[in-house]
Design an enzyme around this catalytic site. Structure first.
Site, short mmCIF file in Angstrom:
data_model
loop_
_atom_site.label_atom_id
_atom_site.label_comp_id
_atom_site.label_asym_id
_atom_site.label_seq_id
_atom_site.Cartn_x
_atom_site.Cartn_y
_atom_site.Cartn_z
N VAL A 169 0.84 -1.20 0.00
CA VAL A 169 0.00 0.00 0.00
C VAL A 169 0.88 1.25 0.00
O VAL A 169 0.58 2.24 -0.69
CB VAL A 169 -0.97 -0.01 1.20
CG1 VAL A 169 -1.80 1.27 1.23
CG2 VAL A 169 -1.88 -1.23 1.15
N LYS B 78 -7.78 -2.05 7.93
CA LYS B 78 -9.12 -2.44 8.39
C LYS B 78 -9.10 -3.11 9.75
O LYS B 78 -10.02 -2.96 10.54
CB LYS B 78 -9.80 -3.37 7.38
CG LYS B 78 -9.07 -4.67 7.16
CD LYS B 78 -9.71 -5.55 6.13
CE LYS B 78 -8.84 -6.77 5.86
NZ LYS B 78 -7.56 -6.45 5.20
N VAL C 153 -11.72 -0.36 3.35
CA VAL C 153 -12.77 -1.28 2.91
C VAL C 153 -12.84 -1.24 1.39
O VAL C 153 -12.99 -0.17 0.80
CB VAL C 153 -14.16 -0.88 3.45
CG1 VAL C 153 -15.19 -1.93 3.10
CG2 VAL C 153 -14.10 -0.67 4.95
N GLY D 223 -10.72 -1.51 -1.01
CA GLY D 223 -9.61 -0.97 -1.80
C GLY D 223 -9.94 0.30 -2.54
O GLY D 223 -10.21 1.35 -1.94
N ILE E 70 -12.50 1.09 -4.30
CA ILE E 70 -13.92 1.44 -4.44
C ILE E 70 -14.28 2.47 -3.36
O ILE E 70 -14.04 2.21 -2.18
CB ILE E 70 -14.82 0.20 -4.27
CG1 ILE E 70 -14.32 -0.94 -5.18
CG2 ILE E 70 -16.26 0.54 -4.58
CD1 ILE E 70 -15.09 -2.24 -5.00
N ASP F 204 -11.85 -11.85 7.26
CA ASP F 204 -11.54 -10.58 6.58
C ASP F 204 -12.84 -9.86 6.20
O ASP F 204 -12.98 -8.65 6.42
CB ASP F 204 -10.70 -10.89 5.33
CG ASP F 204 -10.45 -9.66 4.49
OD1 ASP F 204 -9.56 -8.87 4.84
OD2 ASP F 204 -11.15 -9.49 3.47
N LYS G 198 -14.45 -6.08 7.53
CA LYS G 198 -14.91 -5.03 6.62
C LYS G 198 -16.40 -4.74 6.83
O LYS G 198 -16.83 -3.59 6.75
CB LYS G 198 -14.64 -5.44 5.17
CG LYS G 198 -13.14 -5.53 4.86
CD LYS G 198 -12.91 -6.23 3.52
CE LYS G 198 -11.45 -6.28 3.13
NZ LYS G 198 -11.23 -7.20 1.97
#
Lengths: 430, 430
Positions: A14, A109, A135, A137, A139, A204, A208
């Site tokens: 990231v 997250k 949450v 990526g 979007i 995961d 989220k």
């Protein structure tokens, strides 16, 4: 041109995506922000590690506090993740930056799900907390929920928010291969972790979902309280029957408001193949939202990956830089709403059930009567593969309470003619 | 609690949706905005008309200027539309409000497409122009392009941004009915206007595409310069062949960046049935975006309608109210970029072509040689309905320049064995 300085913590996936996005599109970023965003330093653990991006060596430091404590740096971007599942390092760095009145951007997250309340409470009058990348990526779910849907009461959310499981289910559907084979292939391609439990067991997605719920519905819940079922029990046989019945199987994270309570669950779900979520394939994510004014809304895109997450982190950096230049803070998150979590037993859904039975007369009647006794009505009942032993019988129920269906299944399992209840998959009706 | 006053111009569909959204969700709006949004007055032409919403009669006035010129009202919401195709009334009201330093919210795509530059130039130091509802109704495309994708270079946009044509094409596909029958049914249901030209000929989509292009790519273009082809020539036969070849036909609005130039076009397009846009059915809209960081992103929802558009207008009102309370303006739109419009002749695409020919030996070779002469290579060529006269021959070409394909089609039309070139539909390759 004003310059706003950024301190970047971490230069993993990231962090590299953030660096690359900031430098590749610097001129359009200036045009949008009205100020220049400058990375003043990057904190890493190992100065000499080979990485996917190569910022100038003089920017790197092993001393994160030298950035966090630098009064000339108003924005701290945390991309260190959770080394060894430890969320405390990121949490401590963020708390320290927030205490100093800084704007903190994160895509973490796990830290938000575990320490979100504490972090939000620590936001100073001059600072802010931004987490678009946490949450789904690239979007823009956070901005859409916080701002675009601010005039709506969000009544339901259904999300495909774990790319690994969606990749596995998509390949299983296309190839007819069993879960284990596809998981191994995904691991070899780097789409799944060596320890895949966080993805395939739904952990995961639950993290989220907790974040989505707090953003969209304003309800804070403990991740551990979210009902969770993974995809390892899904078989090619079930995917085949699903397709035949007009359904596609997806791991959905579902939040649904029901008066003062909210139901939250992560599990494999059959959705009609004509539903917009059904065509979300491969590693893509999508969040399908229902609001009282906007109606149906879906956001689709890359839910992970260096560049998509970098795109979200940079959008946050731009918002933060605009706020810094104007001397304002972001509007605080919506106030927490009192919401009770609906017990899973009370959740209402349709169900797909596959039972292995002895192929003899009267079996269908025996099965149907167990469902009837529990008050669960059956929409369709199909016997498959006649003449084999055992033979599959596939049901789809009308909407029924989880408690009643579990009661019916206990009755079914106790029948002499039943080998096993092979699958139970919840169904979203068309 | 601070109160920020709103003057609402118009109480038609969008005005009623705005009023209903503001009043239904007032408590969550306060929670988000931090201030109370209060409608101080509503300008209408007829005080006694029956409407879909019933605000208190004392709010209604026939004097729009009494709201625009009221110094206690910092936000003017324009929802009067374009009575008798006249954009000047809305434009004049907005210019007057902007000149007074106000924040102006509009969902009026036509006014923006025609007078957008003038309106943006009129935004005062203390005011702002907001238009989330102008493109794709409730779908937050403006915010996503302006803010969420601010770190991206947007390379391409493909949008289903006209609900009427998508409704018609969806029904034609499902029912196999001809265009005229479905249009009439849509008119009876109120999904299409009595004069359907704005929708079915692609004018409405072209307006929206011009706005999308200015937001996403920063290029200002004249709507009249956008290549435009409507859906009235689409036949059930073409939809049938499309499905057989694995495609779905949609009216797409396409913007694609190519170095310093941009191609803009609105036309029926075959897209692979597995593409996320292919499953956008009925009156829904969707915008499929490619950005250099975010990758593929799609936004899907209701592109029109009272409540979805009201949702977008209210989101703008909340942003405006936050800015009013803080005494700041929205960040101005990205600077205009110098972009030339690529001539349609130079656009590269794949093509589906259906030709009606005499069924005799050598025809396929004659057709293929015309395409070869123009430098267009053919991916597939299928003869349909042998033994009839005329018989259909269906081609799909590899990517080729529009100019070359038109040259090939001139050659094809001149062949003795050819009755007609029945259809030419551009194809987005999978």
């Amino acid at each position: 041109m004003n310059v706003v300085k950024i301190g970047l913590l971490g230069l993993g996936n990231v962090g590299c995506g953030t660096w690359l996005t900031l430098t590749t599109n610097s001129s359009s970023i200036v045009a949008r922000a009205g100020v220049k965003l400058e990375v003043a330093g990057i904190a890493v653990r190992d100065l000499n590690k080979r990485r996917l991006a190569s910022p100038p060596a003089e920017l790197l430091t092993t001393d994160a506090l030298s950035l966090i404590d630098d009064p000339s740096i108003p924005i701290i971007v945390e991309t260190i993740g959770c080394p060894h599942q430890d969320t405390r390092i990121a949490r401590d760095f963020m708390l320290r930056a927030l205490a100093a009145g800084k704007h903190v951007v994160t895509a973490n997250k796990e830290v938000l799900a575990k320490h979100g309340r504490e972090l939000r409470a620590a936001v100073g009058a001059s600072g802010g907390l931004y987490y678009e990348g946490a949450v789904a990526g690239g979007i823009p779910v956070v901005k859409v929920f916080r701002e675009s849907l601010a005039g709506n009461t969000v009544t339901s959310i259904m999300g495909i928010i774990n790319g690994t499981t969606n990749y596995i289910l998509t390949r299983m559907s296309h190839e007819g291969s069993p879960f284990g084979d596809v998981l191994r292939a995904a691991q070899e391609l780097g789409y799944a972790e060596q320890d895949p439990s966080s993805d395939v067991d739904g952990h995961d997605a639950a993290y989220k979902l907790a974040l989505l719920c707090s953003m969209a519905i304003g309800a804070e819940v403990n991740v551990e309280d979210i009902f969770r079922e993974g995809i390892s029990g899904i078989t090619p046989e079930d995917l085949h029957y699903a397709a035949e019945l007009g359904y596609t199987v997806k791991l959905l994270a579902i939040a649904r408001r029901d008066g003062g309570s909210v139901e939250l669950r992560v599990h494999p779900t059959m959705i009609p193949s004509s539903h917009p979520l059904a065509s979300v394939g491969g590693a893509f994510n999508a969040v399908f939202i229902q609001g009282d004014a906007v109606g149906d809304l879906m956001l689709y895109g890359m839910g992970a990956g260096m560049m998509p997450t970098g795109s979200a982190v940079v959008a946050d950096c731009i918002d933060a830089a605009i706020n810094v230049a104007r001397g304002v803070s972001p509007v605080p998150d919506r106030r927490e709403q009192r919401c009770t979590l609906k017990p899973m037993d009370d959740v209402v859904s349709c169900y797909y059930v596959r039972v292995q039975v002895v192929d003899e007369p009267g079996v269908m009647a025996a099965l149907a009567s167990e469902f009837g006794r529990a008050g669960v009505s059956i929409e369709s009942l199909i016997q498959k593969g006649r003449g084999q032993d055992p033979v599959s019988v596939v049901f789809v129920t009308h909407a029924a309470r989880e408690r009643s269906v579990q009661e019916a299944l206990r009755g079914v399992r106790a029948l002499d003619v039943v080998h096993s209840v092979a699958s139970v998959i919840r169904v979203v009706a068309g």
